[in-house]
Design a protein around this motif. Structure first.
Motif, PDB file in Angstrom:
ATOM      1  N   ARG A 157       0.847  -1.189   0.000  1.00 56.01           N
ATOM      2  CA  ARG A 157       0.000   0.000   0.000  1.00 56.01           C
ATOM      3  C   ARG A 157       0.884   1.242   0.000  1.00 56.01           C
ATOM      4  N   VAL A 158       0.497   2.224  -0.807  1.00 54.99           N
ATOM      5  CA  VAL A 158       1.257   3.479  -0.910  1.00 54.99           C
ATOM      6  C   VAL A 158       0.289   4.636  -0.670  1.00 54.99           C
ATOM      7  N   ILE A 159       0.696   5.579   0.183  1.00 51.87           N
ATOM      8  CA  ILE A 159      -0.111   6.770   0.446  1.00 51.87           C
ATOM      9  C   ILE A 159       0.707   8.004   0.071  1.00 51.87           C
ATOM     10  N   PHE A 160       0.115   8.870  -0.721  1.00 49.48           N
ATOM     11  CA  PHE A 160       0.737  10.142  -1.104  1.00 49.48           C
ATOM     12  C   PHE A 160      -0.067  11.284  -0.485  1.00 49.48           C
ATOM     13  N   HIS A 161       0.637  12.299  -0.025  1.00 49.10           N
ATOM     14  CA  HIS A 161      -0.051  13.530   0.372  1.00 49.10           C
ATOM     15  C   HIS A 161       0.751  14.719  -0.150  1.00 49.10           C
ATOM     16  N   LYS A 162       0.136  15.459  -1.055  1.00 43.74           N
ATOM     17  CA  LYS A 162       0.788  16.624  -1.647  1.00 43.74           C
ATOM     18  C   LYS A 162       0.594  17.838  -0.731  1.00 43.74           C
ATOM     19  N   ILE A 163       1.712  18.471  -0.362  1.00 46.03           N
ATOM     20  CA  ILE A 163       1.678  19.696   0.438  1.00 46.03           C
ATOM     21  C   ILE A 163       2.351  20.787  -0.393  1.00 46.03           C
ATOM     22  N   PRO A 164       1.576  21.666  -1.006  1.00 46.25           N
ATOM     23  CA  PRO A 164       2.167  22.702  -1.864  1.00 46.25           C
ATOM     24  C   PRO A 164       3.047  23.667  -1.064  1.00 46.25           C
ATOM     25  N   ASN A 165       3.963  24.281  -1.777  1.00 49.36           N
ATOM     26  CA  ASN A 165       4.777  25.383  -1.228  1.00 49.36           C
ATOM     27  C   ASN A 165       5.679  24.972  -0.072  1.00 49.36           C
ATOM     28  N   VAL A 166       6.105  23.704  -0.038  1.00 48.42           N
ATOM     29  CA  VAL A 166       7.142  23.305   0.913  1.00 48.42           C
ATOM     30  C   VAL A 166       8.341  22.817   0.118  1.00 48.42           C
ATOM     31  N   SER A 167       9.518  22.980   0.681  1.00 46.15           N
ATOM     32  CA  SER A 167      10.742  22.638  -0.053  1.00 46.15           C
ATOM     33  C   SER A 167      11.302  21.285   0.338  1.00 46.15           C
ATOM     34  N   ASN A 198       2.298  -6.714   4.180  1.00 45.26           N
ATOM     35  CA  ASN A 198       2.386  -6.364   5.596  1.00 45.26           C
ATOM     36  C   ASN A 198       3.047  -4.997   5.786  1.00 45.26           C
ATOM     37  N   SER A 199       3.201  -4.254   4.690  1.00 47.20           N
ATOM     38  CA  SER A 199       3.981  -3.017   4.734  1.00 47.20           C
ATOM     39  C   SER A 199       3.215  -1.854   4.110  1.00 47.20           C
ATOM     40  N   LEU A 200       3.704  -0.655   4.379  1.00 45.97           N
ATOM     41  CA  LEU A 200       3.077   0.578   3.914  1.00 45.97           C
ATOM     42  C   LEU A 200       4.167   1.585   3.578  1.00 45.97           C
ATOM     43  N   LEU A 201       4.021   2.265   2.459  1.00 53.32           N
ATOM     44  CA  LEU A 201       4.941   3.324   2.051  1.00 53.32           C
ATOM     45  C   LEU A 201       4.170   4.633   2.015  1.00 53.32           C
ATOM     46  N   VAL A 202       4.714   5.681   2.642  1.00 53.53           N
ATOM     47  CA  VAL A 202       4.065   6.996   2.671  1.00 53.53           C
ATOM     48  C   VAL A 202       5.040   8.039   2.151  1.00 53.53           C
ATOM     49  N   VAL A 203       4.542   8.951   1.297  1.00 52.20           N
ATOM     50  CA  VAL A 203       5.345  10.059   0.787  1.00 52.20           C
ATOM     51  C   VAL A 203       4.536  11.336   0.944  1.00 52.20           C
ATOM     52  N   VAL A 204       5.105  12.347   1.606  1.00 50.73           N
ATOM     53  CA  VAL A 204       4.417  13.633   1.776  1.00 50.73           C
ATOM     54  C   VAL A 204       5.367  14.757   1.376  1.00 50.73           C
ATOM     55  N   GLY A 205       4.792  15.830   0.848  1.00 52.51           N
ATOM     56  CA  GLY A 205       5.586  16.989   0.443  1.00 52.51           C
ATOM     57  C   GLY A 205       5.045  17.571  -0.857  1.00 52.51           C
ATOM     58  N   ASN A 206       5.784  18.465  -1.444  1.00 53.57           N
ATOM     59  CA  ASN A 206       5.368  19.100  -2.698  1.00 53.57           C
ATOM     60  C   ASN A 206       5.739  18.186  -3.861  1.00 53.57           C
ATOM     61  N   ILE A 207       4.925  17.161  -4.046  1.00 56.06           N
ATOM     62  CA  ILE A 207       5.239  16.104  -5.005  1.00 56.06           C
ATOM     63  C   ILE A 207       4.239  16.113  -6.154  1.00 56.06           C
ATOM     64  N   ASP A 208       4.641  15.495  -7.243  1.00 56.96           N
ATOM     65  CA  ASP A 208       3.755  15.260  -8.375  1.00 56.96           C
ATOM     66  C   ASP A 208       3.268  13.812  -8.275  1.00 56.96           C
ATOM     67  N   TYR A 209       1.965  13.633  -8.112  1.00 58.00           N
ATOM     68  CA  TYR A 209       1.424  12.302  -7.874  1.00 58.00           C
ATOM     69  C   TYR A 209       1.822  11.303  -8.953  1.00 58.00           C
ATOM     70  N   GLU A 210       1.591  11.655 -10.186  1.00 61.54           N
ATOM     71  CA  GLU A 210       1.839  10.705 -11.276  1.00 61.54           C
ATOM     72  C   GLU A 210       3.318  10.353 -11.392  1.00 61.54           C
ATOM     73  N   GLU A 211       4.153  11.364 -11.235  1.00 62.88           N
ATOM     74  CA  GLU A 211       5.599  11.125 -11.321  1.00 62.88           C
ATOM     75  C   GLU A 211       6.074  10.180 -10.227  1.00 62.88           C
ATOM     76  N   GLU A 212       5.622  10.422  -8.977  1.00 61.87           N
ATOM     77  CA  GLU A 212       6.086   9.588  -7.877  1.00 61.87           C
ATOM     78  C   GLU A 212       5.448   8.204  -7.909  1.00 61.87           C
ATOM     79  N   LYS A 213       4.218   8.105  -8.387  1.00 64.11           N
ATOM     80  CA  LYS A 213       3.605   6.786  -8.545  1.00 64.11           C
ATOM     81  C   LYS A 213       4.447   5.921  -9.479  1.00 64.11           C
TER      82      LYS A 213
END
Length: 421
Positions: free
Chosen positions: A14-24, A187-202
């Motif tokens: 399972r992978v969870i993305f959360h885009k947070i604009p305007n962070v470096s 049994n695992s989970l990957l999470v990515v948060v930040g100013n990311i592009d969903y399609e690119e990181e997927k």
């Protein structure tokens, strides 16, 4: 709008993305459902030992991972890991340009660091044992001991640091067996948060983590808990610490937020907390005191702890019981509730403002079957009423769900008599 994007790879990760604009910065983490609550007496402490072994580049024969870690350090990335009762987490935070290296590192931790160096293994065991000795020789253990008193030496009652003898005698084969059974995609989970592009990181994650092959294995199961009890360690120290704990709701239960608020009002709200006012300001019994709450997938633990001189332990215990009984019988005031709502809102927003803390919120909630939305958490806080929190307080503070943990030099019978509601 606060958006979480959930995705699954074909191997079950399972992978969870959360885009947070305007962070470096960008933060990413790998969670594995393997912690002390899934351990038995024969392997208690090996989840924590495994965390050390898989993160440290000196413990593995994986040359590629060592090179990636060197690159990560060059990029100024902060990285660490921790083990809890329910899971182990490895996390990296840095500038966005370092994200590809961080994802590669997480892949190697989950998949390719299993060739453990024998000499490094023995050294890392000693490091873990020294860490555990420091924990067991300090009053920091009272929170864990409270959980043990409430749930027994099983499930969430199992101590994360583990049994020193078990860790000392652990073999590479035992650790390998744990890794093979728990460190699998489903049994695992990957999470990515930040100013990311969903399609690119997927696409990047699929390219990297699809190599993690699906394995049909028996996933860890939590051991059945026992009835509340006691933990007493009568030592020769000059000071004592004791905690009165209660079984509490699981994280997902509707009463959890009210329970957390009650715990904070009684013991965490600085000089305004009831424990501080009664035990510290009015009677001068203790400087180190407060409350805590831990809410898990299936159950929770709340506790109220006091550190004081040995000769004043019984007096302090009686006063703490008086504080809890007053909260149970007379409830909390509107003023206390409204003030605590603002404090909890502030603490929540501050934690979300930290990208690393935010990553941990998202991952922790996902591991217990929840999506973390700050709007929902804020609504839950604002909807608390006096009637609801008083009902939860009366429901939780019961002798039948109470456990006592105490370390120090005191009369055990008098202490137990003093800690009856």
């Amino acid at each position: 709008m606060y958006d979480l994007l959930n995705a699954y790879l074909e191997n079950g990760l399972r992978v969870i993305f959360h885009k947070i604009p305007n962070v470096s910065t960008v933060s990413c983490g790998l969670w594995v459902r393997q912690g002390s609550c899934y351990e038995t007496d024969s392997n208690n402490g090996l989840s924590h030992l495994t965390e050390h072994l898989l993160l440290n580049p000196d413990d593995t024969e994986n040359i590629v991972y060592k090179d990636i870690l060197n690159q990560i350090i060059t990029e100024g990335v902060y990285y660490n890991a921790f083990t809890t009762k329910e899971y182990t987490c490895y996390h990296f935070t840095g500038l966005k340009r370092a994200l590809p290296y961080c994802l590669q590192a997480l892949f190697h931790i989950g998949v390719n660091n299993r060739a453990i160096n024998a000499e490094a293994f023995d050294k890392e065991k000693q490091v873990v044992i020294q860490e555990a000795k420091g924990f067991y020789s300090s009053f920091q253990q009272i929170k864990e001991r409270t959980s043990q008193a409430l749930w027994g030496n099983t499930g969430v009652g199992k101590i994360i640091m583990g049994d020193l003898a078990v860790v000392g005698s652990a073999t590479i084969e035992q650790v390998s067996e744990l890794i093979d059974s728990a460190y699998v995609p489903e049994n695992s989970l990957l999470v990515v948060v930040g100013n990311i592009d969903y399609e690119e990181e997927k696409k990047n994650i699929e390219d990297i983590f699809s190599k993690w092959e699906f394995e049909n294995t028996d996933l860890p199961q939590e051991i059945v808990n026992e009835e509340p009890s006691l933990f007493i360690n009568n030592s020769n120290s000059q000071r004592s610490v004791f905690s009165i704990g209660f079984r509490a709701p699981a994280y997902s239960e509707s009463s959890r937020t009210a329970a957390e608020m009650m715990v904070r009002i009684v013991g965490q709200s600085g000089m305004h907390s009831r424990m501080i006012k009664q035990l510290r300001i009015k009677h001068g019994l203790s400087y180190n005191l407060g409350s805590f709450g831990s809410f898990y997938k299936k159950r929770g633990t709340i506790g109220f702890a006091v550190t004081c001189d040995n000769q004043r332990t019984i007096e302090a215990a009686k006063l703490l019981i008086e504080v809890l009984q007053d909260a149970k019988e007379n409830g909390l005031t509107e003023e206390e509730i409204e003030r605590e709502k603002k404090m909890m809102e502030t603490a929540l927003v501050l934690s979300v403002d930290s990208i690393n803390d935010h990553l941990r919120h998202v991952g922790m909630c996902a591991m217990i079957g929840q999506d973390f939305y700050i709007e929902n958490e804020l609504k839950n806080i604002r909807r608390i009423t006096k009637a609801k929190i008083d009902k939860v307080t009366d429901m939780l503070l019961q002798n039948e769900s109470m456990g006592v943990a105490a370390i120090g030099c005191f009369d055990v019978d008098k202490l137990l008599s003093a800690t009856t509601m």
